[in-house]
Motif scaffolding. Structure first.
Motif, mmCIF file in Angstrom:
data_model
loop_
_atom_site.group_PDB
_atom_site.id
_atom_site.type_symbol
_atom_site.label_atom_id
_atom_site.label_comp_id
_atom_site.label_asym_id
_atom_site.label_seq_id
_atom_site.Cartn_x
_atom_site.Cartn_y
_atom_site.Cartn_z
ATOM 1 N N ALA A 1 -3.955 18.013 3.576
ATOM 2 C CA ALA A 1 -3.908 17.380 4.899
ATOM 3 C C ALA A 1 -2.713 16.445 5.008
ATOM 4 C CB ALA A 1 -5.207 16.621 5.159
ATOM 5 N N SER A 2 -2.423 15.730 3.943
ATOM 6 C CA SER A 2 -1.294 14.786 3.987
ATOM 7 C C SER A 2 0.027 15.530 4.150
ATOM 8 C CB SER A 2 -1.268 13.911 2.732
ATOM 9 O OG SER A 2 -0.964 14.653 1.565
ATOM 10 N N LYS A 3 0.156 16.683 3.518
ATOM 11 C CA LYS A 3 1.380 17.476 3.667
ATOM 12 C C LYS A 3 1.505 18.017 5.090
ATOM 13 C CE LYS A 3 2.055 18.946 -1.136
ATOM 14 N NZ LYS A 3 2.155 20.112 -2.055
ATOM 15 N N GLY B 1 0.767 -1.234 0.000
ATOM 16 C CA GLY B 1 0.000 0.000 0.000
ATOM 17 C C GLY B 1 0.794 1.278 0.000
ATOM 18 N N CYS B 2 2.155 1.187 -0.049
ATOM 19 C CA CYS B 2 2.935 2.423 0.006
ATOM 20 C C CYS B 2 4.195 2.317 -0.836
ATOM 21 C CB CYS B 2 3.299 2.772 1.447
ATOM 22 S SG CYS B 2 4.475 1.651 2.226
ATOM 23 N N GLY B 3 4.895 3.458 -0.971
ATOM 24 C CA GLY B 3 6.143 3.481 -1.730
ATOM 25 C C GLY B 3 5.927 3.069 -3.174
ATOM 26 N N ARG B 4 6.784 2.174 -3.633
ATOM 27 C CA ARG B 4 6.697 1.692 -5.011
ATOM 28 C C ARG B 4 5.839 0.444 -5.143
ATOM 29 N NH1 ARG B 4 13.089 2.103 -5.113
ATOM 30 N NH2 ARG B 4 12.548 1.846 -2.900
ATOM 31 N N VAL C 1 8.483 19.528 2.196
ATOM 32 C CA VAL C 1 7.600 18.403 1.857
ATOM 33 C C VAL C 1 7.499 18.337 0.341
ATOM 34 C CG1 VAL C 1 5.351 17.331 2.241
ATOM 35 C CG2 VAL C 1 6.343 18.801 4.000
ATOM 36 N N GLU C 2 8.536 17.759 -0.276
ATOM 37 C CA GLU C 2 8.640 17.773 -1.731
ATOM 38 C C GLU C 2 7.963 16.565 -2.377
ATOM 39 O OE1 GLU C 2 12.839 17.902 -2.262
ATOM 40 O OE2 GLU C 2 12.982 20.057 -1.905
ATOM 41 N N ASP C 3 7.950 15.427 -1.685
ATOM 42 C CA ASP C 3 7.422 14.201 -2.270
ATOM 43 C C ASP C 3 5.961 14.040 -1.863
ATOM 44 O OD1 ASP C 3 6.794 11.599 -3.041
ATOM 45 O OD2 ASP C 3 8.803 10.835 -2.634
ATOM 46 N N THR C 4 5.071 14.492 -2.722
ATOM 47 C CA THR C 4 3.638 14.454 -2.421
ATOM 48 C C THR C 4 3.140 13.034 -2.242
ATOM 49 O OG1 THR C 4 3.282 16.508 -3.669
ATOM 50 C CG2 THR C 4 1.354 15.137 -3.249
ATOM 51 N N HIS C 5 3.646 12.108 -3.052
ATOM 52 C CA HIS C 5 3.205 10.721 -2.960
ATOM 53 C C HIS C 5 3.607 10.112 -1.625
ATOM 54 C CE1 HIS C 5 3.585 6.295 -3.768
ATOM 55 N NE2 HIS C 5 2.361 6.522 -4.204
ATOM 56 N N GLN C 6 4.838 10.357 -1.179
ATOM 57 C CA GLN C 6 5.271 9.825 0.102
ATOM 58 C C GLN C 6 4.448 10.410 1.242
ATOM 59 O OE1 GLN C 6 9.293 10.745 1.513
ATOM 60 N NE2 GLN C 6 9.436 8.691 2.379
ATOM 61 N N ALA C 7 4.198 11.714 1.191
ATOM 62 C CA ALA C 7 3.381 12.345 2.227
ATOM 63 C C ALA C 7 1.983 11.748 2.258
ATOM 64 C CB ALA C 7 3.307 13.856 1.975
#
Length: 322
Positions: A195-197, A71-74, A219-225
């Protein structure tokens, strides 16, 4: 002499492993294919592995295994909370071990990764050669309250907590964690991203004492956040799918397995007394308190301690084998 991370190394194999339930796990290997098998569990829940996690380990000595939890990362799909529980994650790990043909491995991790490592070890103790755990988190109610309710970490970072809680517009002041989970579950994509950021920024600000200012620009990586916020809030509102005190109540299952615990004295995400409590009940564990470190796995003293711990464990396991 202080240690730095081992030099960057390339991945020797990379794949997406189908673990069922519509999930495919990102899995990579590097280092010495005939070396000591070691697996690293990233933080979160919902964080993701980093190329720098490989660099905790001597590539001449270790067969290094990294993966992104479902469910996360790659891993695919991400972010995803469908069929995503602690039991799923533990069985994914065991499937990875079987898929790679590994009898036993050294289990390592940081933050939430320590929770997962301990839960895995309790269920499958015969598969674990040893543990190296950084920033211990046992997923108790008190630990979650420390992070998300007034009176905990908010006492040290009151201005940052006001910003974090204020993102909810005062609607959920009595239940910031629940409020974020509800907001992150909404259909409003713009609100979810914002909200995630905010969620990710709060944890970033708590995580290091080596940087004076961390703002939204970091907070550059929106997907990770997004992965971190969605999955962490999902797990934390469900007590990480564990009974209260599950790990301490079942520590007998791993009492005889050697462990090195590393914890920054100024860790504001995971509290030092939790690591100390674990060590007091685990006869084969040793706790190293890092006097000038916070929570991040990539602060100077933490890098030094982690790399030395992997060297120490390699020597121990090699001598034990011979």
């Amino acid at each position: 002499m202080s240690r730095t991370l081992y030099p960057k190394i390339s991945v020797t194999s990379q794949q997406w492993l189908d673990v069922g339930d519509g999930h495919q796990i990102y899995l990579e290997q590097s280092g010495n294919e005939k070396g000591i098998p070691v697996v690293y569990f990233h933080g979160g829940p919902g964080g993701g592995s980093s190329e720098n996690h490989r660099r905790y380990f001597d590539p001449q000595l270790y067969r290094i295994i990294l993966f992104d939890q479902r469910g996360c990362g790659r891993s695919k799909p991400s972010p995803s909370i469908e069929n995503n529980t602690l039991d799923h994650l533990i069985e994914d790990i065991e499937l990875i071990r079987e898929h790679l043909g590994i009898k036993q491995w050294l289990v390592t991790g940081g933050s939430w990764g320590t929770t997962l490592a301990l839960a895995y070890g309790i269920r499958y103790p015969a598969r674990v050669l040893g543990f190296i755990l950084r920033g211990v988190f046992l997923a108790s109610t008190a630990e979650c309250d420390w992070l998300y309710k007034p009176g905990g970490a908010s006492c040290f970072y009151p201005e940052y907590y006001r910003e974090f809680a204020g993102h909810l517009g005062g609607k959920y002041n009595s239940d910031v964690l629940g409020g974020y989970h509800q907001l992150l579950s909404s259909e409003n994509e713009v609100a979810v991203i914002a909200a995630s950021k905010a969620w990710y920024l709060w944890e970033l600000r708590l995580s290091t004492i080596e940087h004076a200012h961390i703002g939204m620009a970091q907070v550059e990586d929106t997907h990770q956040a997004l992965c971190m916020a969605v999955i962490s809030s999902f797990y934390f509102t469900r007590q990480c799918f564990m009974d209260e005190n599950y790990i301490l109540d079942n520590i007998s299952q791993i009492q005889d397995i050697p462990a090195i615990l590393l914890h920054g004295r100024y860790d504001m995400v995971c509290q030092l007394h939790i690591a100390d409590q674990l060590c007091q009940q685990w006869r084969n564990a040793q706790l190293q308190i890092l006097p000038c470190a916070g929570h991040s796995g990539f602060e100077t003293q933490t890098i030094d301690a982690f790399c030395k711990a992997t060297d120490t464990m390699a020597n121990f396991l090699t001598e034990k084998e011979s």
